[in-house]
Design a protein around this motif. Structure first.
Motif, mmCIF file in Angstrom:
data_model
loop_
_atom_site.group_PDB
_atom_site.id
_atom_site.type_symbol
_atom_site.label_atom_id
_atom_site.label_comp_id
_atom_site.label_asym_id
_atom_site.label_seq_id
_atom_site.Cartn_x
_atom_site.Cartn_y
_atom_site.Cartn_z
ATOM 1 N N LEU A 172 0.825 -1.202 0.000
ATOM 2 C CA LEU A 172 0.000 0.000 0.000
ATOM 3 C C LEU A 172 0.858 1.251 0.000
ATOM 4 O O LEU A 172 1.693 1.443 0.893
ATOM 5 C CB LEU A 172 -0.902 -0.008 1.235
ATOM 6 C CG LEU A 172 -1.839 1.176 1.454
ATOM 7 C CD1 LEU A 172 -2.908 1.206 0.366
ATOM 8 C CD2 LEU A 172 -2.485 1.093 2.836
ATOM 9 N N GLY A 173 0.676 2.101 -0.989
ATOM 10 C CA GLY A 173 1.313 3.408 -1.001
ATOM 11 C C GLY A 173 0.407 4.422 -0.325
ATOM 12 O O GLY A 173 -0.820 4.354 -0.459
ATOM 13 N N VAL A 174 0.994 5.365 0.412
ATOM 14 C CA VAL A 174 0.198 6.349 1.138
ATOM 15 C C VAL A 174 0.762 7.750 0.916
ATOM 16 O O VAL A 174 1.929 7.917 0.564
ATOM 17 C CB VAL A 174 0.160 6.046 2.658
ATOM 18 C CG1 VAL A 174 -0.474 4.688 2.911
ATOM 19 C CG2 VAL A 174 1.548 6.116 3.278
ATOM 20 N N HIS A 175 -0.084 8.743 1.139
ATOM 21 C CA HIS A 175 0.328 10.147 1.048
ATOM 22 C C HIS A 175 0.995 10.599 2.331
ATOM 23 O O HIS A 175 1.940 11.391 2.306
ATOM 24 C CB HIS A 175 -0.896 11.013 0.763
ATOM 25 C CG HIS A 175 -0.639 12.487 0.821
ATOM 26 N ND1 HIS A 175 -0.062 13.186 -0.221
ATOM 27 C CD2 HIS A 175 -0.879 13.405 1.795
ATOM 28 C CE1 HIS A 175 0.039 14.462 0.114
ATOM 29 N NE2 HIS A 175 -0.447 14.621 1.326
ATOM 30 N N GLY A 176 0.496 10.108 3.464
ATOM 31 C CA GLY A 176 1.037 10.559 4.737
ATOM 32 C C GLY A 176 0.870 9.530 5.830
ATOM 33 O O GLY A 176 0.038 8.614 5.745
#
Length: 262
Positions: free
Chosen positions: A178-182
């Protein structure tokens, strides 16, 4: 550099990037972190920007600002590749692997495109194209099956919304990257896109194991919508730039892997 010149450089960076980190500014300007923090305080008093944890942003709410894929893909490439190499070691032949959209998950896709043979489920147009080109060019040792879910396209080339979420509810994944912004101690893992948050939550629900891939600059960044709490995921893979507080908090809530860029 004189204070006035530093202030202008900081304002220019905020206007260009929308959100900037103290550590990045200090490196770019060749000054200490304390100097940058004082500059940011003075600029905030003048209404030029707004302080956030670890950085600054445009005045008002920038938590819904979403930079495009091209902008993000040129940043911290060494860190992202080191994270991707570490993550690739968790993938085994025959797995059903979820890859959410993002530049770090895209870096992982580059590591996986040559093998082993897996089934990839993604909402990233870029990731699906990468596997397709690897197979058609003959550079892939094994041809993996790629399932690209549908949906509405975001500035970061993610497919999101009810169609994407509905498709994920029918699937079962061995592992999700999972890639996340923050990342934030209270808000958890966040994104600036409401529909993407919903789709990412469906990804997490479909997976037996969730691994967040996030470079150190993601700590303290806050998107408008939460995907999951810190302790809702199984692992986080980040890089050696991650600060002591972030390491402590993440280490207490999930399994943390810290990699050193080459």
């Amino acid at each position: 550099m004189l204070p006035a010149a530093r202030h202008q450089a900081i304002v220019d960076a905020v206007q260009r990037e929308r959100v900037v980190r103290v550590s990045d500014l200090a490196q770019q300007l060749g000054v200490s972190l304390m100097t940058v923090r004082r500059d940011i305080e003075q600029l905030e008093e003048g209404g030029k920007l707004e302080r956030i944890h670890g950085g600054a942003k445009l005045p008002g709410d920038a938590s819904a600002y979403e930079p495009g894929f091209e902008q993000k893909s040129t940043q911290l490439t060494a860190e992202k590749r080191a994270i991707a190499v570490e993550a690739a070691g968790l993938v085994q032949e025959g797995m059903a692997v979820g890859l959410s959209a993002g530049t770090t998950t895209w870096a992982l896709a580059k590591e996986l495109a040559g093998g082993p043979r897996i089934t990839v489920v993604t909402n990233s147009v870029r990731i699906a194209d990468l596997f397709h080109h690897a197979a058609s060019s003959g550079s892939a040792r094994y041809a993996s099956t790629v399932i690209l879910i549908g949906g509405e396209r975001t500035p970061s080339d993610a497919l999101v919304g009810p169609i994407a979420t509905g498709a994920l509810k029918q699937l079962h994944l061995d592992i999700l990257f999972l890639g996340v912004h923050g990342m934030d101690a209270q808000a958890g893992f966040t994104t600036p896109n409401l529909l993407e948050a919903e789709t990412d939550r469906a990804f997490v629900a479909a997976a037996r194991r969730t691994v967040v891939l996030a470079d150190h600059t993601k700590w303290g960044m806050l998107g408008i919508s939460s995907i999951a709490a810190l302790d809702d995921v199984d692992e986080v893979i980040s890089d050696a730039g991650l600060g002591a507080d972030a390491r402590r908090i993440l280490g207490e809530t999930t399994k943390l892997r810290v990699v050193v860029p080459a």
